[in-house]
Design a protein around this motif. Structure first.
Motif, PDB file in Angstrom:
ATOM      1  N   HIS A 144       0.692  -1.531  -0.087  1.00  0.00           N
ATOM      2  CA  HIS A 144       0.261   0.175   0.464  1.00  0.00           C
ATOM      3  C   HIS A 144       0.969   0.448  -0.040  1.00  0.00           C
ATOM      4  O   HIS A 144       1.295   1.234   1.198  1.00  0.00           O
ATOM      5  N   MET A 151       2.548  -3.653   4.384  1.00  0.00           N
ATOM      6  CA  MET A 151       1.694  -3.001   5.953  1.00  0.00           C
ATOM      7  C   MET A 151       1.529  -4.358   5.508  1.00  0.00           C
ATOM      8  O   MET A 151       0.885  -5.364   5.251  1.00  0.00           O
ATOM      9  N   LYS A 152       0.293  -4.153   7.264  1.00  0.00           N
ATOM     10  CA  LYS A 152      -0.007  -4.995   7.092  1.00  0.00           C
ATOM     11  C   LYS A 152      -1.826  -4.328   8.008  1.00  0.00           C
ATOM     12  O   LYS A 152      -2.559  -3.646   8.283  1.00  0.00           O
ATOM     13  N   ARG A 153      -2.707  -5.208   7.667  1.00  0.00           N
ATOM     14  CA  ARG A 153      -4.024  -5.098   7.409  1.00  0.00           C
ATOM     15  C   ARG A 153      -4.880  -5.755   8.594  1.00  0.00           C
ATOM     16  O   ARG A 153      -4.890  -6.683   7.447  1.00  0.00           O
ATOM     17  N   ASP A 204      -7.828   3.365   4.199  1.00  0.00           N
ATOM     18  CA  ASP A 204      -6.902   2.958   4.734  1.00  0.00           C
ATOM     19  C   ASP A 204      -7.010   2.350   6.080  1.00  0.00           C
ATOM     20  O   ASP A 204      -6.310   2.320   7.375  1.00  0.00           O
ATOM     21  N   LEU A 228      -5.048  -0.268   8.683  1.00  0.00           N
ATOM     22  CA  LEU A 228      -3.608  -0.306   7.583  1.00  0.00           C
ATOM     23  C   LEU A 228      -2.253  -0.143   9.057  1.00  0.00           C
ATOM     24  O   LEU A 228      -2.917   1.480   9.621  1.00  0.00           O
ATOM     25  N   TYR A 229      -1.458  -1.014   8.980  1.00  0.00           N
ATOM     26  CA  TYR A 229      -0.406  -0.751  10.329  1.00  0.00           C
ATOM     27  C   TYR A 229       1.064  -1.053   9.724  1.00  0.00           C
ATOM     28  O   TYR A 229       1.246  -1.569   8.422  1.00  0.00           O
ATOM     29  N   HIS A 230       1.777  -0.176   9.656  1.00  0.00           N
ATOM     30  CA  HIS A 230       3.795  -0.719   9.286  1.00  0.00           C
ATOM     31  C   HIS A 230       3.878  -1.423  10.173  1.00  0.00           C
ATOM     32  O   HIS A 230       3.612  -1.587  11.356  1.00  0.00           O
TER      33      HIS A 230
END
Length: 149
Positions: free
Chosen positions: A101, A106-108, A117, A120-122
């Protein structure tokens, strides 16, 4: 200059449904292939082209999980709570799909029903996570969220 990550792809072979890793290529006619470069005692260096389902192709993130398993786009990971990380949000633990993304992996959050968005996390250095499947072989994991503390 920082360490370069290995550019590698994974896809599900059309012929037998097995996962293969290698370099992404395109065969005559536009069909995607994963090219495995290796050696064989009898023939020396060779390239084996394996036709893969285009829907299954995912790129290697450059990350490995707590067991040393390579993490690819479209994998499902479970992130464990790390009490040593001050200020960690409970939203950052649970099951996540790995996505590409805005130029980064990233992790959703799987259980987040919101679009865009949201969720969504780094990946952060303190994340302790494990690959538990992928969206192609384990669609049932998209419906659940296992929180491990």
């Amino acid at each position: 200059m920082g360490e370069m990550r290995e550019i590698l792809f994974r896809g599900k072979r059309i012929s037998d449904g097995e996962w293969v890793e290698g370099y992404l290529g395109v065969e005559v006619g536009g069909a995607p292939v994963i090219e495995y470069c290796g050696t064989d005692e009898d023939v020396g260096d060779y390239v084996e082209e394996q036709f893969v389902n285009p829907e299954s192709i995912g790129e290697f993130t450059g990350l490995t999980d707590k067991n040393g398993t390579r993490v690819f786009e479209n994998d499902i990971v479970t992130v464990y709570y790390n009490p040593k990380y001050v200020g960690v949000s409970k939203d950052r633990v649970g099951n996540f799909a790995v996505v590409f993304h805005d130029g980064c992996f990233m992790k959703r959050k799987i259980t987040n029903p919101m679009s865009g968005d949201a969720g969504l996390y780094h990946f952060i250095q303190s994340d302790e996570f494990e690959v538990i499947g992928n969206i192609h072989d384990n669609p049932e994991l998209l419906e659940s969220d296992i929180h491990k503390t």
